[in-house]
Every structure is written in C-alpha cells, then in structure tokens.
Design an enzyme around this catalytic site. Structure first.
Site, PDB file in Angstrom:
ATOM      1  N   THR A  73      33.469  31.102  45.337  1.00  0.00           N
ATOM      2  CA  THR A  73      33.085  32.938  46.220  1.00  0.00           C
ATOM      3  C   THR A  73      33.467  32.413  47.445  1.00  0.00           C
ATOM      4  O   THR A  73      34.020  31.294  47.682  1.00  0.00           O
ATOM      5  CB  THR A  73      31.278  31.827  46.582  1.00  0.00           C
ATOM      6  OG1 THR A  73      30.317  32.732  44.955  1.00  0.00           O
ATOM      7  CG2 THR A  73      30.454  33.566  47.654  1.00  0.00           C
ATOM      8  N   TYR A  74      33.751  33.485  48.013  1.00  0.00           N
ATOM      9  CA  TYR A  74      34.299  33.307  49.122  1.00  0.00           C
ATOM     10  C   TYR A  74      33.481  33.267  50.365  1.00  0.00           C
ATOM     11  O   TYR A  74      32.255  34.305  50.319  1.00  0.00           O
ATOM     12  CB  TYR A  74      35.004  35.050  49.561  1.00  0.00           C
ATOM     13  CG  TYR A  74      35.639  34.681  50.837  1.00  0.00           C
ATOM     14  CD1 TYR A  74      37.210  34.187  51.431  1.00  0.00           C
ATOM     15  CD2 TYR A  74      35.227  35.867  51.419  1.00  0.00           C
ATOM     16  CE1 TYR A  74      37.393  34.520  52.820  1.00  0.00           C
ATOM     17  CE2 TYR A  74      35.866  36.285  53.109  1.00  0.00           C
ATOM     18  CZ  TYR A  74      36.771  35.374  53.398  1.00  0.00           C
ATOM     19  OH  TYR A  74      37.026  35.516  54.692  1.00  0.00           O
ATOM     20  N   ALA A 143      26.144  38.124  46.795  1.00  0.00           N
ATOM     21  CA  ALA A 143      26.280  36.721  45.564  1.00  0.00           C
ATOM     22  C   ALA A 143      24.754  36.093  46.071  1.00  0.00           C
ATOM     23  O   ALA A 143      24.164  35.518  47.372  1.00  0.00           O
ATOM     24  CB  ALA A 143      27.558  35.868  46.428  1.00  0.00           C
ATOM     25  N   GLY A 156      21.500  29.252  48.729  1.00  0.00           N
ATOM     26  CA  GLY A 156      20.596  31.188  48.941  1.00  0.00           C
ATOM     27  C   GLY A 156      21.962  32.370  49.181  1.00  0.00           C
ATOM     28  O   GLY A 156      22.199  32.518  47.120  1.00  0.00           O
ATOM     29  N   CYS A 174      32.933  34.686  41.695  1.00  0.00           N
ATOM     30  CA  CYS A 174      31.869  34.482  40.374  1.00  0.00           C
ATOM     31  C   CYS A 174      32.530  34.853  38.769  1.00  0.00           C
ATOM     32  O   CYS A 174      31.819  35.017  37.486  1.00  0.00           O
ATOM     33  CB  CYS A 174      30.864  35.558  40.281  1.00  0.00           C
ATOM     34  SG  CYS A 174      29.679  35.210  42.104  1.00  0.00           S
TER      35      CYS A 174
END
Length: 209
Positions: A73-74, A143, A156, A174
């Site tokens: 993830t970014y 996300a 979260g 992802c």
C-alpha cells in the site's frame, strides 16, 4: 465514548505504529479509551503480511514492513489515514464483521461526499466504477488493512482525498494489476481534509455508534 484526534503535519510511519501499539495495549489494560486517529504520512510504501516481492516495482520511497493484513500500500500527503484502535471485546469479537464495518464506514463517507463506493468480491478496499459501456473501468479509492492484538484493533483505513496518484505506480496496490486508483480530487469531488474528516466522523457514528 470514542476519542477523535487529528494529527497536524506529516507523521513518520514508525512513530505512528509505535503509538498505535502503545494505545492498543492501554485499551486492553483498561487504561485508555478507544481512539480514531486521523493522520497523513510522508510518501512511503508499506508491505503487509501477504506482500509479494514482484509487486514492488520501484522503491523510490521508503518501504516499511508492517504487521497488518494485506499486500503493498502507498501512503502519502493528500491521503487521509484513519487509524482505528477499537476494543472488539466490546464489539462482538468478530473479525469479518469488523472488516465489513470498516468497508461500510468508507462507503457511507463517500456517499456523503457524493461518490458511490462499492465492495468487490475477492478484492479488499473500496472501488469506484467509472465510464460507460466498453470504456467502463474500476479504480480503487480506499484501502483497508487491520491488525488485532488480544481483540484490540489497530491500523485501519486510507482514503485517497487528493494524493499524487503517480506515486502509486511504484507498487501493484494490494496485488491487483488490472485496476487503477483514484481519489476525490480525481473524481472532481470535495477534496480538502477538513471536509473528508467531517464526513468520516459522521459516517463512523452511523456505522459504529
């Protein structure tokens, strides 16, 4: 009563993880209440527990291995990360239901902001359908990555408000190659943090009480 905190500026990822782990421990021990912590990070990539080496295409930003579920993830400026430290001992002890509630939180938030966000079977996160006919495509706008420790949640959700979408090009977000990413700004919707934060809080109260 869930505490809400907005972190000013850009918070280093390592500091966020350390603070979350500390707060989760305090919640478990009954020394602190539940917390929703709204932050922005400097540009970075995080690798979840299912991350695959081939999905890192360009290590232009720091890479952090993290204990949350999911793949690469970014995080970066213009993306609102909402860290949820909630006591699932008081909320049903059901991981699947909790993730579904996080999804619903994002869908409700987006609805307030004029965007139709949707779940997709077999794909984590929240998606937006764009175009019509043969030009139809789906882009990811938010996300989800969670971790539980003794039934207290941390990590979260991450909502793309107005990040630099080119920064996502360094990873396969992802692990999904056939779809893109979008943001509120990219969709022409209200894209300042204060507006997004207000929608997140209103939607949270609807979903989580």
């Amino acid at each position: 009563m869930v505490e809400w905190r907005v972190e000013p500026g850009l918070l280093k990822y390592e500091a966020a993880v350390a603070a979350m782990e500390k707060r989760a421990e305090e919640i478990y021990e009954g020394k602190a209440g539940e917390l929703i912590w709204l932050v922005e990070h400097p540009p970075l990539y995080t690798a979840g527990t299912s991350a695959k080496p081939d999905d890192l295409l360009d290590n232009r930003f720091p890479i952090h291995e993290t204990g949350r579920g999911g793949q690469y993830t970014y995080h970066g400026p213009g993306q609102r990360v909402a860290y949820a430290m909630l006591d699932l001992r008081e909320r049903g002890r059901d991981v699947r239901a909790y993730v579904q509630s996080l999804e619903e939180w994002l869908i409700e938030t987006l609805a307030i902001l004029g965007v139709t966000g949707e779940r997709r079977e077999g794909r984590v996160g929240i998606w937006v359908q764009r175009g019509t006919g043969v030009l139809t495509r789906e882009d990811k706008i938010a996300a989800i990555g969670v971790r539980l420790k003794r039934w207290v949640s941390f990590h979260g959700i991450a909502l793309n408000v107005a990040p630099d979408l080119s920064h996502f090009a360094g990873i396969v977000p992802c692990g999904i190659r056939e779809h893109g990413v979008t943001s509120l700004a990219d969709l022409g919707k209200p894209a300042d943090m204060a507006t997004a934060d207000a929608a997140l809080k209103s939607a949270f109260l609807r979903v989580f009480g």
